[in-house]
Design an enzyme around this catalytic site. Structure first.
Site, PDB file in Angstrom:
ATOM      1  N   SER A  47      40.749  29.983 -40.313  1.00 32.32           N
ATOM      2  CA  SER A  47      39.807  29.766 -39.298  1.00 32.32           C
ATOM      3  C   SER A  47      40.265  28.918 -38.233  1.00 32.32           C
ATOM      4  O   SER A  47      40.004  29.246 -37.087  1.00 32.32           O
ATOM      5  CB  SER A  47      38.682  28.727 -39.953  1.00 32.32           C
ATOM      6  OG  SER A  47      38.974  27.318 -40.504  1.00 32.32           O
ATOM      7  N   LYS A  48      41.211  27.974 -38.371  1.00 27.48           N
ATOM      8  CA  LYS A  48      41.766  27.464 -37.300  1.00 27.48           C
ATOM      9  C   LYS A  48      42.700  28.325 -36.482  1.00 27.48           C
ATOM     10  O   LYS A  48      42.987  27.929 -35.275  1.00 27.48           O
ATOM     11  CB  LYS A  48      42.434  26.059 -37.901  1.00 27.48           C
ATOM     12  CG  LYS A  48      41.416  24.987 -38.422  1.00 27.48           C
ATOM     13  CD  LYS A  48      40.386  24.648 -37.344  1.00 27.48           C
ATOM     14  CE  LYS A  48      39.400  23.614 -37.869  1.00 27.48           C
ATOM     15  NZ  LYS A  48      38.639  23.209 -36.782  1.00 27.48           N
ATOM     16  N   PRO A  75      40.981  29.799 -46.332  1.00 27.97           N
ATOM     17  CA  PRO A  75      40.095  30.014 -45.422  1.00 27.97           C
ATOM     18  C   PRO A  75      40.049  29.122 -44.264  1.00 27.97           C
ATOM     19  O   PRO A  75      39.698  29.291 -43.191  1.00 27.97           O
ATOM     20  CB  PRO A  75      38.905  29.843 -46.242  1.00 27.97           C
ATOM     21  CG  PRO A  75      39.308  30.179 -47.709  1.00 27.97           C
ATOM     22  CD  PRO A  75      40.684  29.603 -47.702  1.00 27.97           C
ATOM     23  N   TYR A  76      40.252  27.695 -44.601  1.00 30.29           N
ATOM     24  CA  TYR A  76      40.570  26.646 -43.489  1.00 30.29           C
ATOM     25  C   TYR A  76      41.454  27.073 -42.508  1.00 30.29           C
ATOM     26  O   TYR A  76      41.487  27.082 -41.188  1.00 30.29           O
ATOM     27  CB  TYR A  76      40.682  25.341 -43.979  1.00 30.29           C
ATOM     28  CG  TYR A  76      41.012  24.231 -42.897  1.00 30.29           C
ATOM     29  CD1 TYR A  76      39.774  23.502 -42.471  1.00 30.29           C
ATOM     30  CD2 TYR A  76      42.224  23.662 -42.473  1.00 30.29           C
ATOM     31  CE1 TYR A  76      39.771  22.712 -41.551  1.00 30.29           C
ATOM     32  CE2 TYR A  76      42.246  22.932 -41.626  1.00 30.29           C
ATOM     33  CZ  TYR A  76      41.072  22.170 -41.113  1.00 30.29           C
ATOM     34  OH  TYR A  76      41.334  21.209 -39.977  1.00 30.29           O
ATOM     35  N   VAL A  77      42.722  27.361 -42.985  1.00 31.78           N
ATOM     36  CA  VAL A  77      43.802  27.819 -42.107  1.00 31.78           C
ATOM     37  C   VAL A  77      43.531  28.846 -41.402  1.00 31.78           C
ATOM     38  O   VAL A  77      44.129  28.978 -40.136  1.00 31.78           O
ATOM     39  CB  VAL A  77      45.200  27.807 -43.083  1.00 31.78           C
ATOM     40  CG1 VAL A  77      46.368  28.418 -41.984  1.00 31.78           C
ATOM     41  CG2 VAL A  77      45.687  26.553 -43.617  1.00 31.78           C
TER      42      VAL A  77
END
Length: 257
Positions: free
Chosen positions: A164-165, A160-162
């Site tokens: 989002s960025k 999810p972080y990847v």
């Protein structure tokens, strides 16, 4: 000490996620380069202390409490800036949260929504209200969004972080294309391993990860937040007047390999 003829002299800026790390470092660099700074974050006690520190250098600084996932908070922060200082020239959308690497199929169901709400939804809210203010003020402006090397390639963080960025980069490029002819430049920085609260916690929970990342980084070290802040200041300055829609890695060469 504030520079009378600094890179950002006379500019009014808004910085989100300004209570620590890259956001706090950027507030200090902007102030040193002559900008008026409005700091926004959830931890008001830290904002108050940072504003006091910046004012002692002779710079003008204020703060406002804000949760970037709440549209009404973002609108209020932008309105506060314009009402207090007459306009908004610069913005650094830095607020965000991290996510440890974990198999996607084992993640709790709301992990994706939580990350996207802050890291992407927060940038969306900020862009909408900041661009509206800049258009009303009529003098254009410059906005920098904080992405990550994780927005350029997969890194040892949660999916999810990847995602989002990557999305932050998409918003950056879309806004840059849409508002270039109206005098607003929109760019992004993509920091590599940087010594922030989020990264410190990440390293603490994952022994050996910092050394692993150093091995994958040509400069073989962790950056200080001020090094990212200097890149943000340049992108916000008139010295980058023909730069929009770019994603600037500030990563010690990590994305080269």
């Amino acid at each position: 000490m504030t520079q009378k003829n600094g890179l950002l002299s006379g500019k009014v800026s808004l910085i989100t996620g300004a209570s620590s790390g890259i956001g706090a470092a950027t507030a200090k660099v902007f102030a040193a380069e002559g900008a008026t700074v409005v700091l926004a974050a959830r931890r008001v006690d830290r904002l108050e202390a940072l504003v006091t520190e910046i004012r002692k250098t002779g710079a003008e600084a204020s703060y406002t409490a804000m949760d970037v996932s709440r549209d009404e908070d973002v609108k209020r922060a932008v309105e506060f800036t314009v009402e207090k200082y007459g306009r908004l020239d610069l913005a650094f959308n830095n607020a965000g949260i991290g996510c440890d690497q974990e198999p996607m199929h084992l993640m709790r169901q709301n992990a994706f929504d939580e990350i996207m709400e802050i890291n992407v939804g927060g940038v969306w809210h900020c862009l909408q209200h900041q661009i509206s203010a800049m258009l009303r003020c009529g003098a254009g402006g410059a906005i920098v969004n904080n992405s990550s090397v994780g927005g350029l390639q997969a890194i040892p963080a949660g999916a999810p972080y990847v995602a989002s960025k990557h999305a932050v980069i998409g918003l950056t490029r879309a806004a840059a294309a849409e508002y270039a002819q109206r005098g607003i430049r929109v760019n992004a920085v993509a920091p590599g391993t940087t010594r922030t609260e989020i990264i410190a916690g990440w390293f603490e929970r994952n022994p050996g990860l910092e050394e692993q990342l150093h091995q994958a980084t040509p400069q073989s070290r962790t950056a200080e937040p001020e090094e990212i802040a200097q890149a943000v200041a340049w992108l916000c300055s008139d010295r980058s007047s023909f730069v929009t829609g770019t994603v600037m890695p500030v990563d010690g060469g990590y994305t080269l390999v």
